[in-house]
Design an enzyme around this catalytic site. Structure first.
Site, PDB file in Angstrom:
ATOM      1  N   GLU A 130      36.838  22.668 -27.298  1.00  0.00           N
ATOM      2  CA  GLU A 130      37.128  22.556 -25.788  1.00  0.00           C
ATOM      3  C   GLU A 130      38.464  21.201 -26.013  1.00  0.00           C
ATOM      4  OE1 GLU A 130      34.675  21.681 -23.372  1.00  0.00           O
ATOM      5  OE2 GLU A 130      36.041  21.365 -21.564  1.00  0.00           O
TER       6      GLU A 130
ATOM      7  N   TYR B 200      21.464  22.979 -22.148  1.00  0.00           N
ATOM      8  CA  TYR B 200      20.961  22.544 -23.052  1.00  0.00           C
ATOM      9  C   TYR B 200      19.800  21.872 -23.851  1.00  0.00           C
ATOM     10  CZ  TYR B 200      26.825  22.777 -22.967  1.00  0.00           C
ATOM     11  OH  TYR B 200      28.071  22.806 -23.779  1.00  0.00           O
TER      12      TYR B 200
ATOM     13  N   GLN C  10      29.586  21.705 -29.073  1.00  0.00           N
ATOM     14  CA  GLN C  10      30.770  21.913 -29.913  1.00  0.00           C
ATOM     15  C   GLN C  10      31.608  21.759 -31.577  1.00  0.00           C
ATOM     16  OE1 GLN C  10      34.107  20.910 -27.291  1.00  0.00           O
ATOM     17  NE2 GLN C  10      32.958  21.649 -25.199  1.00  0.00           N
TER      18      GLN C  10
ATOM     19  N   ASN D  31      34.497  29.664 -15.746  1.00  0.00           N
ATOM     20  CA  ASN D  31      33.670  29.162 -17.056  1.00  0.00           C
ATOM     21  C   ASN D  31      33.044  28.484 -16.078  1.00  0.00           C
ATOM     22  OD1 ASN D  31      32.584  27.271 -18.910  1.00  0.00           O
ATOM     23  ND2 ASN D  31      33.480  26.137 -18.021  1.00  0.00           N
ATOM     24  N   GLU D  32      32.056  28.314 -15.580  1.00  0.00           N
ATOM     25  CA  GLU D  32      31.005  27.616 -14.180  1.00  0.00           C
ATOM     26  C   GLU D  32      31.198  27.193 -13.788  1.00  0.00           C
ATOM     27  OE1 GLU D  32      29.451  24.219 -16.793  1.00  0.00           O
ATOM     28  OE2 GLU D  32      28.601  24.879 -18.073  1.00  0.00           O
TER      29      GLU D  32
ATOM     30  N   GLU E 269      27.354  28.633 -24.111  1.00  0.00           N
ATOM     31  CA  GLU E 269      28.015  26.974 -24.353  1.00  0.00           C
ATOM     32  C   GLU E 269      26.216  26.586 -24.482  1.00  0.00           C
ATOM     33  OE1 GLU E 269      29.319  24.390 -21.671  1.00  0.00           O
ATOM     34  OE2 GLU E 269      31.852  25.172 -21.642  1.00  0.00           O
TER      35      GLU E 269
HETATM   36  O1  AHR Z   1      30.592  21.640 -23.492  1.00  0.00           O
HETATM   37  C1  AHR Z   1      31.006  20.632 -22.491  1.00  0.00           C
HETATM   38  C2  AHR Z   1      30.498  21.397 -21.009  1.00  0.00           C
HETATM   39  O2  AHR Z   1      29.711  21.233 -20.758  1.00  0.00           O
HETATM   40  C3  AHR Z   1      31.510  22.102 -21.003  1.00  0.00           C
HETATM   41  O3  AHR Z   1      33.089  21.693 -20.427  1.00  0.00           O
HETATM   42  C4  AHR Z   1      30.924  23.332 -19.578  1.00  0.00           C
HETATM   43  O4  AHR Z   1      31.399  24.401 -19.474  1.00  0.00           O
HETATM   44  C5  AHR Z   1      29.855  22.196 -19.618  1.00  0.00           C
HETATM   45  O5  AHR Z   1      28.873  22.247 -18.504  1.00  0.00           O
END
Ligand code: AHR
Length: 493
Positions: free
Chosen positions: A26, A240, A345, A173-174, A296
């Site tokens: 990103e 995450y 990432q 995205n999101e 992600e």
């Molecule tokens: O990976 C960091 C961020 O996490 C991304 O930009 C977003 O899609 C997510 O919340």
């Protein structure tokens, strides 16, 4: 209690899609700028502006697919600002990530060059949050139309005669958050509309990915599948591991025993998410045509002290190696639905493969796990059953050992195993059925202390070494995994 593992080498469970080993880059912090792109005039050796040391390291991972330009950045990115002569490109503010100036020097052409150099498939994420249908549609035309059209002509003027192949395209995205704060029904309608204009030109057939749920938002998956499953090829999922919770995530290096345990338990939690989202997907798509795309995932901690909080730069310890190993095994084992995953990432951000500092580079423990596991890419998954001790933190249980196994085209078998217990080794009675094996070898990554990590001064503190803690035992094996370890065994016939 010891661990019992049974491998049935003649029981196939389908192909492990190589795209499970995908990456994400990103416009965030030092991922693109400094980490990948230094520009053609840089003193750092580069190929068309992309740094050679990072390229060489990443090439060794056989990266199958790379997602770009975001993330949250994607829904603020206007691709037309990033093509044409670099000095004339518009400068903008990267509002999501540190409020820094984005000079748009790395745009579509530079990304496609990166993919070409890495021999990886591009996965472009389009802008729904602040973009228009026309803008998205014209991006696809710009990249993939072979013939005369306003966008194809512009691409040629900008130096690219032939269209690129773009297989994977994300429509937002999101969108429940940074991508527009939408409710699921509203996004489902927008998805239907935007994707209509993501055209297939010539032989280029686009695999359309709808923006999926955050963690356990099952209502999002339910709505998207109910309203739009026939117009998508994939639906994403983001998750995450934050040991301390979203706001105070915890330190990447300076963590205690309890944080280790919470991290492991939270890493395992992705299996529950996959199963519950999959059950909803099964209801609308029993044939499993729509792929789950975990685009992600990773362990996300507080930034390294003294670094820009918007840059998400964090270190990477042996804990991250185990988290990566556990997660990848879980993805392999859900290969019926998961067809792609993209760790967040690739460089200098969150759970990165490589970290850079000016002209220096180091490989993280996570990098090594991806390298060890690349044997699973497009291999045939085979049945592996594990009966292991359950560990526990705050009333939540998680297994000590997990694993996955696959057979390569040459018939050799690879078994990846993790031990989430940082204090105790795992003694495994390994029963190998359905094959007469001739030889076993392996690699292990572990370390003495749970906080061990690689630094620019000591870049090889945590790295894989040959694994020898196994012995033949009447048609099977006795294997001893060290505490906090990831092992890949190779069984040859
Ligand atoms: O990976 C960091 C961020 O996490 C991304 O930009 C977003 O899609 C997510 O919340």
């Amino acid at each position: 209690m010891g661990t019992k593992v049974v491998l049935n080498a003649d029981v196939s469970r389908g192909k492990i899609d190589k795209n499970i080993y995908g990456q994400f880059a990103e416009h965030l912090g030092r991922c693109i700028y400094e980490g990948l792109w230094v520009g053609e005039d840089s003193l750092i050796p580069n190929t068309n502006g992309i740094r050679n040391d990072v390229l060489a390291a990443l090439k060794n991972l056989n990266i199958p697919v790379l997602r770009w330009p975001g993330g949250c950045f994607a829904d603020e990115y206007h691709w037309k600002d990033g093509v044409g002569p670099r000095q004339e490109r518009k400068r903008m503010v990267n509002t999501h990530w540190g409020g820094v100036v984005e000079n748009n020097h790395f745009g579509t052409h530079e990304f496609m060059k990166l993919c070409e150099l890495l021999e990886t498939e591009p996965y472009i994420n389009g802008n729904v949050g602040s973009g228009t249908v026309q803008e998205m549609s014209e991006w696809v035309e710009y990249m993939t139309f072979d013939g005369e059209s306003p966008m194809a002509n512009w691409r040629k003027e900008n130096g690219q005669e032939k269209p690129w192949n773009v297989k994977y395209f994300g429509v937002g995205n999101e969108n429940w958050g940074c991508g527009g704060n939408m409710r699921p029904q509203y996004y489902a309608d927008l998805y239907r509309r935007f994707q209509t204009y993501v055209r297939n030109y010539g032989d280029n057939k686009i695999f359309k990915i709808a923006g999926g749920a955050n963690v356990a938002d099952y209502q999002w998956t339910e709505t998207l599948m109910r309203e739009a499953n026939q117009m998508m090829d994939g639906l994403s999922l983001h998750y995450y591991v934050h040991p301390g919770g979203f706001w105070n995530k915890g330190d990447a290096v300076r963590f205690d025993d309890k944080e280790w345990e919470i991290s492991m338990q939270k890493a395992y939690y992705i299996e529950e998410l996959i199963e519950k989202h999959s059950t909803i997907m099964d209801k609308y798509d029993p044939e499993k045509r729509v792929a789950m795309i975990v685009d992600e995932w990773g362990a996300w901690y507080d930034v390294e002290p003294g670094t820009n909080p918007g840059f998400l730069y964090q270190q990477n310890t042996v804990r991250d190696a185990v988290i990566a190993g556990v997660s990848l095994n879980i993805f392999n084992n859900h290969n019926d639905r998961i067809k792609m995953a993209n760790i967040a990432q690739m460089v200098n951000v969150i759970q990165a493969m490589v970290l850079t500092e000016e002209d220096k580079l180091l490989l993280t423990p996570t990098y090594h796990v991806f390298k060890m596991y690349k044997v699973h890419q497009d291999a045939e998954r085979i049945a592996l059953d594990i009966d292991t001790k359950m560990l526990e933190v705050d009333g939540a249980a998680y297994p000590q050992v997990n694993g996955s196994a696959s057979k390569a085209k040459d018939g050799s078998i690879h078994i990846s195993l993790t031990n989430a217990d940082k204090d105790h080794q795992a003694e495994i009675d390994f029963d190998i059925r359905g094959v007469d094996f001739a030889n076993v070898s392996g690699e292990v990554i572990t370390s003495e202390k749970m906080n061990d990590h690689n630094t620019f001064d000591n870049p090889d503190k945590v790295k894989p070494v040959a694994f020898t803690a196994f012995e033949n035992k009447g048609g099977g094996l006795k294997v001893t995994l060290p505490p906090m370890s990831v092992v890949v065994l190779k069984v040859t016939i």
